[in-house]
Enzyme design. Structure first.
Site, PDB file in Angstrom:
ATOM      1  N   GLY A  88     -90.645  -0.709  83.324  1.00  0.00           N
ATOM      2  CA  GLY A  88     -89.575   0.276  83.792  1.00  0.00           C
ATOM      3  C   GLY A  88     -88.332  -0.400  83.699  1.00  0.00           C
ATOM      4  O   GLY A  88     -88.181  -1.470  83.158  1.00  0.00           O
ATOM      5  N   LEU A  89     -87.184   0.464  83.972  1.00  0.00           N
ATOM      6  CA  LEU A  89     -85.785  -0.026  83.454  1.00  0.00           C
ATOM      7  C   LEU A  89     -85.574  -1.105  84.594  1.00  0.00           C
ATOM      8  O   LEU A  89     -86.171  -1.412  85.685  1.00  0.00           O
ATOM      9  CB  LEU A  89     -84.925   1.205  84.012  1.00  0.00           C
ATOM     10  CG  LEU A  89     -85.058   2.514  83.153  1.00  0.00           C
ATOM     11  CD1 LEU A  89     -84.255   3.594  83.651  1.00  0.00           C
ATOM     12  CD2 LEU A  89     -84.570   2.264  81.598  1.00  0.00           C
TER      13      LEU A  89
ATOM     14  N   LYS B 153     -89.512  -3.269  89.371  1.00  0.00           N
ATOM     15  CA  LYS B 153     -90.686  -4.061  89.010  1.00  0.00           C
ATOM     16  C   LYS B 153     -91.126  -5.383  89.576  1.00  0.00           C
ATOM     17  O   LYS B 153     -92.123  -5.625  90.118  1.00  0.00           O
ATOM     18  CB  LYS B 153     -90.389  -4.282  87.303  1.00  0.00           C
ATOM     19  CG  LYS B 153     -90.236  -3.087  86.403  1.00  0.00           C
ATOM     20  CD  LYS B 153     -90.168  -3.472  85.036  1.00  0.00           C
ATOM     21  CE  LYS B 153     -88.894  -4.591  84.569  1.00  0.00           C
ATOM     22  NZ  LYS B 153     -87.756  -3.772  85.169  1.00  0.00           N
ATOM     23  N   SER B 154     -90.126  -6.321  89.583  1.00  0.00           N
ATOM     24  CA  SER B 154     -90.176  -7.436  90.270  1.00  0.00           C
ATOM     25  C   SER B 154     -90.424  -7.400  91.856  1.00  0.00           C
ATOM     26  O   SER B 154     -91.428  -8.132  92.374  1.00  0.00           O
ATOM     27  CB  SER B 154     -89.192  -8.294  90.365  1.00  0.00           C
ATOM     28  OG  SER B 154     -88.968  -8.836  88.781  1.00  0.00           O
TER      29      SER B 154
ATOM     30  N   SER C  93     -90.528  -4.350  79.177  1.00  0.00           N
ATOM     31  CA  SER C  93     -91.356  -3.579  77.891  1.00  0.00           C
ATOM     32  C   SER C  93     -91.261  -2.536  77.347  1.00  0.00           C
ATOM     33  O   SER C  93     -91.967  -1.717  77.785  1.00  0.00           O
ATOM     34  CB  SER C  93     -92.572  -4.093  78.243  1.00  0.00           C
ATOM     35  OG  SER C  93     -92.945  -3.600  79.649  1.00  0.00           O
TER      36      SER C  93
HETATM   37  N1  LIG Z   1     -79.417  -6.138  77.442  1.00  0.00           N
HETATM   38  C1  LIG Z   1     -80.229  -6.297  78.398  1.00  0.00           C
HETATM   39  N2  LIG Z   1     -81.159  -5.366  78.426  1.00  0.00           N
HETATM   40  C2  LIG Z   1     -82.020  -5.137  79.335  1.00  0.00           C
HETATM   41  N3  LIG Z   1     -82.032  -6.323  80.331  1.00  0.00           N
HETATM   42  C3  LIG Z   1     -81.135  -7.365  80.153  1.00  0.00           C
HETATM   43  C4  LIG Z   1     -80.396  -7.316  79.295  1.00  0.00           C
HETATM   44  N4  LIG Z   1     -79.565  -8.577  79.403  1.00  0.00           N
HETATM   45  C5  LIG Z   1     -79.976  -9.169  80.286  1.00  0.00           C
HETATM   46  N5  LIG Z   1     -80.966  -8.471  80.991  1.00  0.00           N
HETATM   47  C6  LIG Z   1     -81.885  -9.002  82.078  1.00  0.00           C
HETATM   48  O1  LIG Z   1     -82.967  -9.449  81.645  1.00  0.00           O
HETATM   49  C7  LIG Z   1     -84.226  -8.818  82.130  1.00  0.00           C
HETATM   50  C8  LIG Z   1     -84.989  -7.878  81.200  1.00  0.00           C
HETATM   51  O2  LIG Z   1     -85.650  -8.823  80.602  1.00  0.00           O
HETATM   52  P1  LIG Z   1     -87.230  -8.499  79.956  1.00  0.00           P
HETATM   53  O3  LIG Z   1     -87.906  -9.647  79.350  1.00  0.00           O
HETATM   54  O4  LIG Z   1     -87.887  -7.735  81.079  1.00  0.00           O
HETATM   55  O5  LIG Z   1     -86.779  -7.394  78.811  1.00  0.00           O
HETATM   56  S1  LIG Z   1     -87.740  -7.046  77.553  1.00  0.00           S
HETATM   57  O6  LIG Z   1     -89.186  -6.741  78.355  1.00  0.00           O
HETATM   58  O7  LIG Z   1     -87.752  -7.813  76.532  1.00  0.00           O
HETATM   59  O8  LIG Z   1     -86.779  -5.642  77.114  1.00  0.00           O
HETATM   60  C9  LIG Z   1     -83.512  -7.713  83.197  1.00  0.00           C
HETATM   61  O9  LIG Z   1     -84.296  -7.970  84.170  1.00  0.00           O
HETATM   62  P2  LIG Z   1     -84.651  -6.881  85.124  1.00  0.00           P
HETATM   63  O10 LIG Z   1     -83.621  -6.293  85.839  1.00  0.00           O
HETATM   64  O11 LIG Z   1     -85.365  -7.652  86.300  1.00  0.00           O
HETATM   65  O12 LIG Z   1     -85.421  -6.107  84.410  1.00  0.00           O
HETATM   66  C10 LIG Z   1     -82.026  -7.959  83.148  1.00  0.00           C
HETATM   67  O13 LIG Z   1     -81.880  -8.770  84.352  1.00  0.00           O
HETATM   68  N1  LIG Z   2     -89.125   1.496  96.971  1.00  0.00           N
HETATM   69  C1  LIG Z   2     -88.850   0.163  96.347  1.00  0.00           C
HETATM   70  N2  LIG Z   2     -89.466  -0.313  95.512  1.00  0.00           N
HETATM   71  C2  LIG Z   2     -88.911  -1.242  94.852  1.00  0.00           C
HETATM   72  N3  LIG Z   2     -87.667  -1.750  94.880  1.00  0.00           N
HETATM   73  C3  LIG Z   2     -86.794  -1.186  95.870  1.00  0.00           C
HETATM   74  C4  LIG Z   2     -87.387   0.054  96.590  1.00  0.00           C
HETATM   75  N4  LIG Z   2     -86.495   0.500  97.282  1.00  0.00           N
HETATM   76  C5  LIG Z   2     -85.413  -0.192  97.191  1.00  0.00           C
HETATM   77  N5  LIG Z   2     -85.560  -1.271  96.195  1.00  0.00           N
HETATM   78  C6  LIG Z   2     -84.544  -2.266  95.694  1.00  0.00           C
HETATM   79  O1  LIG Z   2     -84.500  -2.169  94.608  1.00  0.00           O
HETATM   80  C7  LIG Z   2     -84.010  -3.517  93.642  1.00  0.00           C
HETATM   81  C8  LIG Z   2     -85.045  -3.547  92.437  1.00  0.00           C
HETATM   82  O2  LIG Z   2     -84.751  -4.823  91.856  1.00  0.00           O
HETATM   83  P1  LIG Z   2     -85.862  -5.292  91.153  1.00  0.00           P
HETATM   84  O3  LIG Z   2     -87.291  -5.488  91.888  1.00  0.00           O
HETATM   85  O4  LIG Z   2     -85.294  -6.867  90.724  1.00  0.00           O
HETATM   86  O5  LIG Z   2     -86.097  -4.602  89.798  1.00  0.00           O
HETATM   87  P2  LIG Z   2     -86.497  -4.962  88.430  1.00  0.00           P
HETATM   88  O6  LIG Z   2     -87.417  -6.043  88.427  1.00  0.00           O
HETATM   89  O7  LIG Z   2     -87.381  -3.702  87.994  1.00  0.00           O
HETATM   90  O8  LIG Z   2     -85.179  -5.364  87.575  1.00  0.00           O
HETATM   91  C9  LIG Z   2     -84.391  -4.438  94.817  1.00  0.00           C
HETATM   92  O9  LIG Z   2     -82.985  -4.900  95.368  1.00  0.00           O
HETATM   93  C10 LIG Z   2     -85.155  -3.749  95.906  1.00  0.00           C
HETATM   94  O10 LIG Z   2     -84.778  -4.106  97.175  1.00  0.00           O
END
Ligand SMILES: Nc1ncnc2c1ncn2[C@@H]1O[C@H](COP(=O)(O)OS(=O)(=O)O)[C@@H](OP(=O)(O)O)[C@H]1O
Ligand SMILES: Nc1ncnc2c1ncn2[C@@H]1O[C@H](COP(=O)(O)OP(=O)(O)O)[C@@H](O)[C@H]1O
Length: 213
Positions: free
Chosen positions: A46-47, A52-53, A120
């Site tokens: 997902g975005l 996700k985390s 991903s």
């Molecule tokens: N350009 C760009 N696009 C998307 N994300 C970015 C970028 N630069 C840094 N970040 C940070 O890196 C996390 C995404 O890494 P991933 O390894 O999940 O990305 S990927 O699966 O290879 O596309 C992502 O973490 P999540 O927010 O947990 O998804 C971001 O915090």
């Molecule tokens: N129902 C929900 N499920 C997951 N995260 C939520 C939800 N509602 C609010 N949030 C908040 O959204 C944010 C998601 O961040 P994170 O888990 O780091 O996303 P990702 O790993 O996809 O980047 C967190 O601050 C979390 O507390």
């Protein structure tokens, strides 16, 4: 060492073509019986900011509390270590997911329920990881959150930076996210609590016989 302890695999196109596998002395069935559950990878996609985390860690805690052998792979333990050499070009994302797929496969081989939390973004890469695992060992969990909600959450301030042009190739803005077409679990985080999202995943594992608790 006797010859039957080794299995020669056809890896003619690989640099490791002279490497042979040592057959495992503990079988998959023995590991499964000892752990009390089937192994699988829960592949969260997902975005950025979709959850996700958060959901992967909530699932991991629920499964751990049920006595399952689990582990979470996410950016903190992969992009700072094993994949510290990779950035966010399409090519680097493909390699990032390929390596995470290989590591997931090892965790599944060890009998764990492993959760991965990576954007991903490409259908083909997720399909490649699925293809490397046995039937039912790859569970795609689509964390479906509208980009407006992700951007409003912006837990790391990255959307703001991407909108300002401080970060290039940001997923959902100037880099693609290809939607899962038939995920095993489809979680809408904007419509339910974190706990309800995690329960949806754990219920899938119960209903499909991965765990029996
Ligand atoms: N350009 C760009 N696009 C998307 N994300 C970015 C970028 N630069 C840094 N970040 C940070 O890196 C996390 C995404 O890494 P991933 O390894 O999940 O990305 S990927 O699966 O290879 O596309 C992502 O973490 P999540 O927010 O947990 O998804 C971001 O915090
Ligand atoms: N129902 C929900 N499920 C997951 N995260 C939520 C939800 N509602 C609010 N949030 C908040 O959204 C944010 C998601 O961040 P994170 O888990 O780091 O996303 P990702 O790993 O996809 O980047 C967190 O601050 C979390 O507390």
């Amino acid at each position: 060492m006797t010859q039957e302890k080794y299995k020669v695999v056809d890896v003619a196109n690989e640099k490791s073509s002279d490497v042979v596998w040592h057959l495992a002395s503990v079988s998959h069935a023995q590991r499964e019986a000892a752990n009390g559950h089937a192994p699988a990878v829960l592949w969260f996609t997902g975005l950025s900011g979709s959850g996700k985390s958060t959901v992967a860690n909530a699932v991991d805690k629920m499964l751990h509390d049920l006595g399952c052998k689990t582990y979470v792979l996410d950016g903190d333990n992969v992009r700072h270590g094993l994949n510290g050499d990779l950035g966010f070009s399409d090519t680097d994302r493909v390699e990032n997911i390929r390596r995470i797929g290989e590591v997931s496969k090892l965790f599944v081989d060890a009998g764990l329920l492993v959760s991965t939390a990576f954007i991903s973004p490409f259908v083909e890469d997720r399909a490649s990881v699925r293809a490397q695992l046995r039937d039912n060992q790859f569970i795609e969990v689509y964390i479906d959150t509208p980009i407006e909600v992700c951007e409003q959450r912006d837990p790391k301030g990255l959307y703001k930076k991407a909108r300002n042009g401080e970060i290039k190739n940001f997923t959902g803005i100037d880099s693609a996210y290809e939607l899962p077409t038939s995920p095993e679990v489809h979680v809408k985080t904007a419509e339910q609590s974190i706990e309800a999202c995690a329960l949806q995943v754990v219920d899938y594992l119960k209903e499909n016989g991965y765990i029996d608790v």
